[in-house]
Design a protein around this motif. Structure first.
Motif, PDB file in Angstrom:
ATOM      1  N   GLY A 164       0.791  -1.228   0.000  1.00 35.63           N
ATOM      2  CA  GLY A 164       0.000   0.000   0.000  1.00 35.63           C
ATOM      3  C   GLY A 164       0.818   1.270   0.000  1.00 35.63           C
ATOM      4  N   ASN A 165       1.960   1.272   0.666  1.00 38.66           N
ATOM      5  CA  ASN A 165       2.776   2.482   0.750  1.00 38.66           C
ATOM      6  C   ASN A 165       3.652   2.689  -0.478  1.00 38.66           C
ATOM      7  N   LYS A 166       3.527   1.792  -1.448  1.00 44.25           N
ATOM      8  CA  LYS A 166       4.237   1.979  -2.721  1.00 44.25           C
ATOM      9  C   LYS A 166       3.263   2.277  -3.860  1.00 44.25           C
ATOM     10  N   ALA A 167       2.028   2.564  -3.489  1.00 40.96           N
ATOM     11  CA  ALA A 167       1.023   2.900  -4.502  1.00 40.96           C
ATOM     12  C   ALA A 167       1.347   4.241  -5.147  1.00 40.96           C
ATOM     13  N   ARG A 168       0.881   4.401  -6.375  1.00 37.06           N
ATOM     14  CA  ARG A 168       1.124   5.634  -7.123  1.00 37.06           C
ATOM     15  C   ARG A 168      -0.190   6.189  -7.667  1.00 37.06           C
ATOM     16  N   LEU A 169      -0.252   7.486  -7.756  1.00 36.46           N
ATOM     17  CA  LEU A 169      -1.378   8.163  -8.391  1.00 36.46           C
ATOM     18  C   LEU A 169      -0.870   8.832  -9.657  1.00 36.46           C
ATOM     19  N   ILE A 170      -1.497   8.536 -10.777  1.00 37.07           N
ATOM     20  CA  ILE A 170      -1.122   9.140 -12.059  1.00 37.07           C
ATOM     21  C   ILE A 170      -2.176  10.175 -12.415  1.00 37.07           C
ATOM     22  N   ARG A 171      -1.737  11.400 -12.632  1.00 35.42           N
ATOM     23  CA  ARG A 171      -2.650  12.519 -12.911  1.00 35.42           C
ATOM     24  C   ARG A 171      -2.280  13.179 -14.231  1.00 35.42           C
ATOM     25  N   HIS A 172      -3.298  13.402 -15.048  1.00 35.38           N
ATOM     26  CA  HIS A 172      -3.115  14.027 -16.354  1.00 35.38           C
ATOM     27  C   HIS A 172      -3.492  15.499 -16.269  1.00 35.38           C
ATOM     28  N   ARG A 185       0.395   6.778   0.288  1.00 36.59           N
ATOM     29  CA  ARG A 185       0.685   5.927   1.443  1.00 36.59           C
ATOM     30  C   ARG A 185      -0.617   5.249   1.903  1.00 36.59           C
ATOM     31  N   LEU A 186      -1.078   4.321   1.065  1.00 38.62           N
ATOM     32  CA  LEU A 186      -2.358   3.680   1.351  1.00 38.62           C
ATOM     33  C   LEU A 186      -2.277   2.760   2.559  1.00 38.62           C
ATOM     34  N   GLY A 187      -1.118   2.163   2.784  1.00 35.69           N
ATOM     35  CA  GLY A 187      -0.962   1.313   3.964  1.00 35.69           C
ATOM     36  C   GLY A 187      -1.127   2.118   5.242  1.00 35.69           C
ATOM     37  N   ASP A 188      -0.479   3.275   5.295  1.00 39.85           N
ATOM     38  CA  ASP A 188      -0.603   4.138   6.473  1.00 39.85           C
ATOM     39  C   ASP A 188      -2.043   4.614   6.655  1.00 39.85           C
ATOM     40  N   LEU A 189      -2.699   4.924   5.540  1.00 39.91           N
ATOM     41  CA  LEU A 189      -4.066   5.445   5.603  1.00 39.91           C
ATOM     42  C   LEU A 189      -5.052   4.380   6.081  1.00 39.91           C
ATOM     43  N   LEU A 190      -5.002   3.197   5.477  1.00 39.72           N
ATOM     44  CA  LEU A 190      -6.027   2.188   5.718  1.00 39.72           C
ATOM     45  C   LEU A 190      -5.716   1.269   6.899  1.00 39.72           C
ATOM     46  N   ARG A 192      -3.217   2.028   9.425  1.00 40.22           N
ATOM     47  CA  ARG A 192      -2.810   2.749  10.626  1.00 40.22           C
ATOM     48  C   ARG A 192      -3.727   3.932  10.946  1.00 40.22           C
ATOM     49  N   GLY A 193      -4.624   4.229  10.028  1.00 39.07           N
ATOM     50  CA  GLY A 193      -5.540   5.343  10.256  1.00 39.07           C
ATOM     51  C   GLY A 193      -4.882   6.699  10.214  1.00 39.07           C
ATOM     52  N   ASP A 194      -3.814   6.823   9.430  1.00 40.17           N
ATOM     53  CA  ASP A 194      -3.093   8.093   9.327  1.00 40.17           C
ATOM     54  C   ASP A 194      -3.825   9.023   8.355  1.00 40.17           C
ATOM     55  N   SER A 195      -4.565   9.976   8.894  1.00 40.49           N
ATOM     56  CA  SER A 195      -5.370  10.876   8.059  1.00 40.49           C
ATOM     57  C   SER A 195      -4.517  11.769   7.176  1.00 40.49           C
ATOM     58  N   LYS A 196      -3.238  11.946   7.539  1.00 43.95           N
ATOM     59  CA  LYS A 196      -2.358  12.772   6.716  1.00 43.95           C
ATOM     60  C   LYS A 196      -2.091  12.141   5.353  1.00 43.95           C
ATOM     61  N   ALA A 197      -2.350  10.833   5.243  1.00 42.44           N
ATOM     62  CA  ALA A 197      -2.124  10.132   3.976  1.00 42.44           C
ATOM     63  C   ALA A 197      -3.327  10.217   3.041  1.00 42.44           C
ATOM     64  N   ASN A 198      -4.403  10.851   3.509  1.00 42.75           N
ATOM     65  CA  ASN A 198      -5.594  11.007   2.673  1.00 42.75           C
ATOM     66  C   ASN A 198      -5.461  12.264   1.817  1.00 42.75           C
ATOM     67  N   VAL A 199      -5.694  12.131   0.513  1.00 45.82           N
ATOM     68  CA  VAL A 199      -5.524  13.261  -0.405  1.00 45.82           C
ATOM     69  C   VAL A 199      -6.760  13.393  -1.290  1.00 45.82           C
ATOM     70  N   LEU A 200      -6.951  14.588  -1.813  1.00 44.30           N
ATOM     71  CA  LEU A 200      -8.053  14.835  -2.732  1.00 44.30           C
ATOM     72  C   LEU A 200      -7.746  14.265  -4.107  1.00 44.30           C
ATOM     73  N   LEU A 201      -8.779  13.753  -4.760  1.00 46.34           N
ATOM     74  CA  LEU A 201      -8.643  13.232  -6.113  1.00 46.34           C
ATOM     75  C   LEU A 201      -9.192  14.235  -7.126  1.00 46.34           C
ATOM     76  N   GLU A 202      -8.834  14.012  -8.377  1.00 44.95           N
ATOM     77  CA  GLU A 202      -9.352  14.809  -9.476  1.00 44.95           C
ATOM     78  C   GLU A 202      -9.914  13.872 -10.541  1.00 44.95           C
ATOM     79  N   PRO A 203     -10.847  14.352 -11.365  1.00 43.38           N
ATOM     80  CA  PRO A 203     -11.371  13.495 -12.434  1.00 43.38           C
ATOM     81  C   PRO A 203     -10.244  12.988 -13.330  1.00 43.38           C
ATOM     82  N   GLY A 204     -10.303  11.708 -13.674  1.00 39.83           N
ATOM     83  CA  GLY A 204      -9.292  11.126 -14.547  1.00 39.83           C
ATOM     84  C   GLY A 204      -8.103  10.511 -13.836  1.00 39.83           C
ATOM     85  N   ASP A 205      -8.022  10.638 -12.500  1.00 36.83           N
ATOM     86  CA  ASP A 205      -6.896  10.069 -11.754  1.00 36.83           C
ATOM     87  C   ASP A 205      -6.878   8.537 -11.881  1.00 36.83           C
ATOM     88  N   VAL A 206      -5.669   7.986 -11.892  1.00 35.65           N
ATOM     89  CA  VAL A 206      -5.482   6.533 -11.907  1.00 35.65           C
ATOM     90  C   VAL A 206      -4.628   6.157 -10.703  1.00 35.65           C
TER      91      VAL A 206
END
Length: 214
Positions: A164-172, A185-190, A192-206
């Motif tokens: 989870g902590n090696k996940a990537r977000l690709i944005r155009h 950092r999805l491992g920390d987010l899901l 460990r409950g680390d809210s700092k790892a939560n980020v906003l998404l945009e349309p088209g994100d992968v």
């Protein structure tokens, strides 16, 4: 044990420690800013664009026989009474209603047309796609103020072997056409409950989630 053998063992232990450290660490890369826990100001997102397989209701006031419940075909078109193969994909519901009105004006005087989207799929540019080591990889419609936590809940979280902590977000970037990758950092987010790892998404994100090697 002689000194030479001791030195060899020390070197081997050092190499093993370095290898294990490299496997468990997170690759360096840019990170996105933390999403607010509660949005300070809720508001509408971008105008919704009709996508293939969307379910629509076309309503024509005082002429119900000219309306219909239709699904947008994979080729991006719809057919309603008196109108054949009307392009729908990439238009807002208001734009499509105006196009239908124009076509119906050949048969009735000043028609009033509304288009309602009943089930959403959206265009690719308005979807968020999650692939890799997740419970159910999917493309989900983007909604206003959507975060990576919302997306992961929609796909059932990480799989057992996800890194989870090696996940990537690709944005155009729509303006420049450039593509950029961000570290998640999805491992920390899901886990460990680390809210700092939560980020906003945009349309088209992968979101791409690799599997762990161990």
């Amino acid at each position: 044990m002689n000194n030479a053998l001791k030195n060899i063992m020390v070197m081997m232990l050092g190499l093993m420690a370095a290898a294990l450290s490299g496997c468990s660490s997170v690759a360096a890369g840019p990170e996105l800013p933390q999403a607010p826990t509660v949005s300070v100001r809720e508001g509408p997102g971008e105008d919704y664009l009709i996508g293939p397989l969307d379910q629509l209701t076309v309503f024509v006031w005082r002429n119900p026989e000219l309306g219909a419940k239709v699904q947008v075909r994979p080729d991006g078109r719809i057919t309603t009474p008196l109108i054949t193969d009307m392009p729908a994909v990439g238009k807002t519901p208001t734009m499509l209603a105006q196009d239908i009105k124009l076509q119906l004006s050949q048969y009735i005087n000043d028609p009033i047309v509304s288009v309602i989207v009943n089930e959403f799929a959206g265009t690719t540019s308005q979807q968020v796609r999650i692939v890799g080591a997740t419970e159910k990889p999917a493309s989900i419609p983007y909604r206003a103020n959507m975060t990576v936590l919302d997306a992961m809940i929609a796909v059932g979280g990480l799989s057992e072997y996800a890194a989870g902590n090696k996940a990537r977000l690709i944005r155009h970037n729509k303006g420049t056409g450039a593509q950029k990758e961000y570290l998640l950092r999805l491992g920390d987010l899901l886990k460990r409950g680390d809210s700092k790892a939560n980020v906003l998404l945009e349309p088209g994100d992968v979101i791409i989630i690799p599997e762990s090697m161990f």
